[in-house]
Design a protein around this motif. Structure first.
Motif, PDB file in Angstrom:
ATOM      1  N   ARG A 115       1.131  -1.496   0.186  1.00 36.63           N
ATOM      2  CA  ARG A 115       0.019  -0.245   0.053  1.00 36.63           C
ATOM      3  C   ARG A 115       0.538   0.811   0.359  1.00 36.63           C
ATOM      4  O   ARG A 115       1.617   1.343   1.292  1.00 36.63           O
ATOM      5  N   ILE A 116       1.010   1.813  -0.736  1.00 32.33           N
ATOM      6  CA  ILE A 116       1.193   3.289  -1.119  1.00 32.33           C
ATOM      7  C   ILE A 116       0.860   4.410  -0.588  1.00 32.33           C
ATOM      8  O   ILE A 116      -0.697   4.696  -0.866  1.00 32.33           O
ATOM      9  N   HIS A 117       1.501   5.927  -0.707  1.00 36.44           N
ATOM     10  CA  HIS A 117       0.522   6.903  -0.189  1.00 36.44           C
ATOM     11  C   HIS A 117       0.302   7.763  -2.174  1.00 36.44           C
ATOM     12  O   HIS A 117       1.418   7.596  -2.572  1.00 36.44           O
ATOM     13  N   GLY A 118      -0.287   8.680  -1.819  1.00 40.02           N
ATOM     14  CA  GLY A 118      -0.760   9.014  -3.290  1.00 40.02           C
ATOM     15  C   GLY A 118      -0.077   9.845  -3.833  1.00 40.02           C
ATOM     16  O   GLY A 118       0.867   9.814  -5.291  1.00 40.02           O
ATOM     17  N   LYS A 157      -8.169   2.026  -5.200  1.00 39.67           N
ATOM     18  CA  LYS A 157      -9.585   1.667  -4.837  1.00 39.67           C
ATOM     19  C   LYS A 157     -10.726   2.154  -4.329  1.00 39.67           C
ATOM     20  O   LYS A 157      -9.902   3.160  -3.649  1.00 39.67           O
ATOM     21  N   TRP A 158     -12.140   2.403  -4.424  1.00 43.58           N
ATOM     22  CA  TRP A 158     -12.734   3.583  -4.395  1.00 43.58           C
ATOM     23  C   TRP A 158     -13.704   2.831  -3.417  1.00 43.58           C
ATOM     24  O   TRP A 158     -13.876   1.414  -3.850  1.00 43.58           O
ATOM     25  N   VAL A 206      -9.548   8.470  -4.478  1.00 40.00           N
ATOM     26  CA  VAL A 206      -8.546   7.325  -4.800  1.00 40.00           C
ATOM     27  C   VAL A 206      -9.068   7.092  -2.949  1.00 40.00           C
ATOM     28  O   VAL A 206      -8.932   7.857  -2.396  1.00 40.00           O
ATOM     29  N   ARG A 207      -9.240   6.148  -2.410  1.00 40.78           N
ATOM     30  CA  ARG A 207      -9.173   5.642  -1.304  1.00 40.78           C
ATOM     31  C   ARG A 207      -8.060   4.639  -0.790  1.00 40.78           C
ATOM     32  O   ARG A 207      -7.408   4.879   0.239  1.00 40.78           O
ATOM     33  N   GLN A 208      -7.702   4.187  -1.673  1.00 39.33           N
ATOM     34  CA  GLN A 208      -6.707   3.050  -1.295  1.00 39.33           C
ATOM     35  C   GLN A 208      -5.720   3.029  -2.485  1.00 39.33           C
ATOM     36  O   GLN A 208      -6.058   2.502  -3.904  1.00 39.33           O
ATOM     37  N   MET A 209      -5.089   2.880  -1.996  1.00 42.05           N
ATOM     38  CA  MET A 209      -3.513   2.570  -4.006  1.00 42.05           C
ATOM     39  C   MET A 209      -2.342   1.415  -3.277  1.00 42.05           C
ATOM     40  O   MET A 209      -2.391   1.577  -2.475  1.00 42.05           O
ATOM     41  N   TRP A 210      -2.512   0.585  -4.752  1.00 41.20           N
ATOM     42  CA  TRP A 210      -1.202  -0.355  -4.010  1.00 41.20           C
ATOM     43  C   TRP A 210      -0.393  -0.894  -5.257  1.00 41.20           C
ATOM     44  O   TRP A 210      -1.237  -0.525  -6.074  1.00 41.20           O
TER      45      TRP A 210
END
Length: 399
Positions: free
Chosen positions: A226-229, A320-321, A328-332
């Motif tokens: 999981r990464i930050h935007g 992932k939204w 965007v809620r999460q970025m992987w």
């Protein structure tokens, strides 16, 4: 097998003392002396049954022996038994009974009032937004959808501990697990134990990403981070510019794919039976600097002369939204480029399984309760607390 205790599906079995004796006999078999194996089992029983904080005094009360506190302290902090062998045995045991889907890396922060416990220093904690006097470590967990348990631990040691305080705390001369490397070492050391490799899943938003991507790539391990935007990645252009790449933030890249989102249903590992839906989209990206590790083409197939070389390591960026959300809620980020976005999303949710079992099992058996100052003592305590966690999780928490 585990039973349900009603706390969001967390397993916490309560079987008889024979289970504790049998499992401890197997996992502590590497301890060279019979008295060490007896003390090891006694310590694990104390972690499973003592109330409150797992201090030496509370653990000794389980033995009903006034001298037990001193002997336990010596067994943990001053003895010579090898915790690595116990962890390897624990990992093999859990690999068989859990059939884990992932190796999940979780950071454990323990706030401290003093400065003498091993690894304690003032550090900025991004998740809290403040500087905290604390000890930080990384645990490697084997996780399925129904249960998770830690098998390896690595302390994060700052320069003061690796230099001036090394001898006082009995830190080995070859130990060099600074904050950026502690998570990597927790994984790579466990990978050498011969258990079946699984995807490494980690919330890396507050970690240095380069050491993780490069180390896991060189080790040949699949990963899902999981990464930050704001993380900068390379992505190919479109249309007539498709052979060109541009650097942009992960959030910006995913914002261009919002119309391609697809719903994915998943069962919440933190609350088995609860079905949820998220909107997901994958995007092909590249990690700069690792082009030499790109997967080769089919055997015998020559690369077209006009084709530009890969700009870096091919990866998939997964966004992932939540339904009806714009942002965007999460970025992987993953190197499992052939995996479907549904399986990748479900794999990412195993961090929720680990969080749940850490809260309801690990904390209950005293994973954060070590009060000594030595490097060896901390490692032996978290090792036996991990054994206690495995027993509680698998139905051997009584006795």
């Amino acid at each position: 097998m585990p039973t349900r205790d009603g706390r969001d599906g967390v397993t916490a079995g309560r079987s008889g003392p024979d289970t504790v004796s049998r499992v401890c006999a197997a996992l502590l078999a590497s301890l060279p002396r019979a008295d060490q194996r007896r003390r090891g089992e006694l310590y694990v029983r104390g972690l499973l049954t003592a109330s409150g904080r797992k201090t030496m005094r509370n653990l000794a009360a389980v033995a009903d022996d006034p001298a037990a506190a001193q002997s336990m302290h010596h067994f943990i902090s001053c003895s010579t038994w090898d915790w690595v062998a116990v962890r390897a045995a624990l990992a093999g045991h859990l690999d068989r009974i859990l059939s884990p889907r992932a190796w999940v890396v979780r950071s454990m922060l323990v706030p401290k009032t003093g400065r003498h416990s091993i690894g304690v220093e003032r550090r900025y904690v991004p998740a809290l937004g403040e500087t905290v006097n604390s000890q930080q470590s990384y645990g490697l967990w084997l996780s399925s959808e129904t249960a998770a348990a830690p098998v390896n631990w690595q302390l994060s040691l700052g320069k003061d501990w690796l230099q001036g305080d090394r001898a006082r705390a009995s830190v080995p001369a070859d130990e060099d697990a600074t904050s950026d490397g502690a998570a990597v070492q927790a994984v790579l050391k466990a990978a050498a134990w011969g258990i079946g490799p699984r995807p490494v899943v980690m919330d890396a938003r507050h970690s240095a990403l380069s050491p993780l991507v490069e180390a896991f790539t060189l080790a040949g391990l699949p990963f899902l981070l999981r990464i930050h935007g704001g993380c900068t990645l390379l992505a190919a252009g479109s249309g007539l510019r498709q052979n060109r790449v541009a650097a942009a933030s992960a959030e910006h890249l995913l914002s261009r794919t919002r119309v391609q989102r697809r719903p994915v249903e998943w069962i919440d590992p933190a609350s088995p039976g609860a079905r949820r839906t998220s909107l997901v989209t994958p995007l092909r990206v590249f990690w700069p600097g690792l082009a030499g590790h790109c997967p080769p083409g089919p055997p015998g197939q020559a690369r077209p002369a006009a084709r530009a070389p890969a700009p870096g390591l091919p990866l998939t960026l997964l966004g992932k939204w939540q339904t009806y959300e714009r942002g965007v809620r999460q970025m992987w980020l993953t190197n499992m480029t052939d995996a479907g976005y549904g399986p990748l999303l479900r794999l990412s949710k195993l961090t929720r399984r680990v969080e749940t079992d850490f809260s309801y099992v690990s904390l209950d058996v005293g994973i954060r309760d070590f009060e000594g100052r030595s490097y060896q003592g901390w490692h032996r305590h978290v090792t036996l607390a991990s054994v206690a966690h495995a027993l509680r999780m698998s139905g051997g928490g009584g006795g």
